[in-house]
Motif scaffolding. Structure first.
Motif, PDB file in Angstrom:
ATOM      1  N   GLU A   1      38.345 112.284  36.440  1.00  0.00           N
ATOM      2  CA  GLU A   1      37.191 112.799  35.685  1.00  0.00           C
ATOM      3  C   GLU A   1      36.463 111.663  34.960  1.00  0.00           C
ATOM      4  O   GLU A   1      35.229 111.614  34.953  1.00  0.00           O
ATOM      5  N   GLU A   2      37.202 110.755  34.381  1.00  0.00           N
ATOM      6  CA  GLU A   2      36.580 109.635  33.667  1.00  0.00           C
ATOM      7  C   GLU A   2      35.829 108.710  34.623  1.00  0.00           C
ATOM      8  O   GLU A   2      34.725 108.255  34.332  1.00  0.00           O
ATOM      9  N   TYR A   3      36.436 108.441  35.770  1.00  0.00           N
ATOM     10  CA  TYR A   3      35.755 107.623  36.783  1.00  0.00           C
ATOM     11  C   TYR A   3      34.470 108.309  37.240  1.00  0.00           C
ATOM     12  O   TYR A   3      33.419 107.672  37.390  1.00  0.00           O
ATOM     13  N   ARG A   4      34.555 109.615  37.496  1.00  0.00           N
ATOM     14  CA  ARG A   4      33.383 110.364  37.965  1.00  0.00           C
ATOM     15  C   ARG A   4      32.260 110.320  36.933  1.00  0.00           C
ATOM     16  O   ARG A   4      31.103 110.078  37.270  1.00  0.00           O
ATOM     17  N   ARG A   5      32.621 110.533  35.664  1.00  0.00           N
ATOM     18  CA  ARG A   5      31.597 110.506  34.612  1.00  0.00           C
ATOM     19  C   ARG A   5      30.940 109.137  34.508  1.00  0.00           C
ATOM     20  O   ARG A   5      29.732 109.041  34.291  1.00  0.00           O
ATOM     21  N   ARG A   6      31.726 108.094  34.696  1.00  0.00           N
ATOM     22  CA  ARG A   6      31.164 106.741  34.635  1.00  0.00           C
ATOM     23  C   ARG A   6      30.151 106.532  35.764  1.00  0.00           C
ATOM     24  O   ARG A   6      29.082 105.967  35.552  1.00  0.00           O
ATOM     25  N   ALA A   7      30.494 106.985  36.960  1.00  0.00           N
ATOM     26  CA  ALA A   7      29.576 106.864  38.097  1.00  0.00           C
ATOM     27  C   ALA A   7      28.306 107.672  37.849  1.00  0.00           C
ATOM     28  O   ALA A   7      27.194 107.182  38.076  1.00  0.00           O
ATOM     29  N   GLU A   8      28.457 108.887  37.363  1.00  0.00           N
ATOM     30  CA  GLU A   8      27.287 109.731  37.093  1.00  0.00           C
ATOM     31  C   GLU A   8      26.394 109.117  36.026  1.00  0.00           C
ATOM     32  O   GLU A   8      25.170 109.158  36.130  1.00  0.00           O
ATOM     33  N   ARG A   9      27.006 108.549  35.014  1.00  0.00           N
ATOM     34  CA  ARG A   9      26.232 107.943  33.930  1.00  0.00           C
ATOM     35  C   ARG A   9      25.371 106.790  34.468  1.00  0.00           C
ATOM     36  O   ARG A   9      24.219 106.638  34.088  1.00  0.00           O
ATOM     37  N   LEU A  10      25.940 106.011  35.368  1.00  0.00           N
ATOM     38  CA  LEU A  10      25.176 104.913  35.961  1.00  0.00           C
ATOM     39  C   LEU A  10      23.983 105.427  36.764  1.00  0.00           C
ATOM     40  O   LEU A  10      22.907 104.830  36.753  1.00  0.00           O
ATOM     41  N   LEU A  11      24.191 106.538  37.464  1.00  0.00           N
ATOM     42  CA  LEU A  11      23.123 107.062  38.316  1.00  0.00           C
ATOM     43  C   LEU A  11      22.058 107.830  37.537  1.00  0.00           C
ATOM     44  O   LEU A  11      20.963 108.033  38.044  1.00  0.00           O
ATOM     45  N   THR A  12      22.380 108.245  36.343  1.00  0.00           N
ATOM     46  CA  THR A  12      21.397 108.990  35.552  1.00  0.00           C
ATOM     47  C   THR A  12      20.780 108.148  34.453  1.00  0.00           C
ATOM     48  O   THR A  12      19.883 108.614  33.760  1.00  0.00           O
ATOM     49  N   ASP A  13      21.239 106.904  34.311  1.00  0.00           N
ATOM     50  CA  ASP A  13      20.693 105.992  33.308  1.00  0.00           C
ATOM     51  C   ASP A  13      19.330 105.498  33.781  1.00  0.00           C
ATOM     52  O   ASP A  13      19.218 104.860  34.815  1.00  0.00           O
ATOM     53  N   LYS A  14      18.305 105.806  33.025  1.00  0.00           N
ATOM     54  CA  LYS A  14      16.944 105.454  33.440  1.00  0.00           C
ATOM     55  C   LYS A  14      16.377 104.290  32.625  1.00  0.00           C
ATOM     56  O   LYS A  14      15.184 104.156  32.468  1.00  0.00           O
TER      57      LYS A  14
END
Length: 55
Positions: A4-17
């Protein structure tokens, strides 16, 4: 880290504008690495859960 932590980190990178509102190539590559780690961790966590249930 957990899957879950890895997934959130990946999502955060992709949603960081930050920047110009567009994803940069390095963000996508880094998110890919974190997503792969999330998959690996999820497999390990699932395997451990099955082993624990069998005991």
């Amino acid at each position: 880290m957990t899957a879950e932590e890895y997934r959130r980190r990946a999502e955060r990178l992709l949603t960081d504008k930050r920047g110009f509102g567009q994803l940069q190539d390095h963000q996508v590559r880094e998110a890919d690495v974190w997503a792969r780690l999330a998959i690996s961790a999820a497999i390990s966590e699932s395997t451990q859960a099955v082993r624990d249930a069998d005991q």
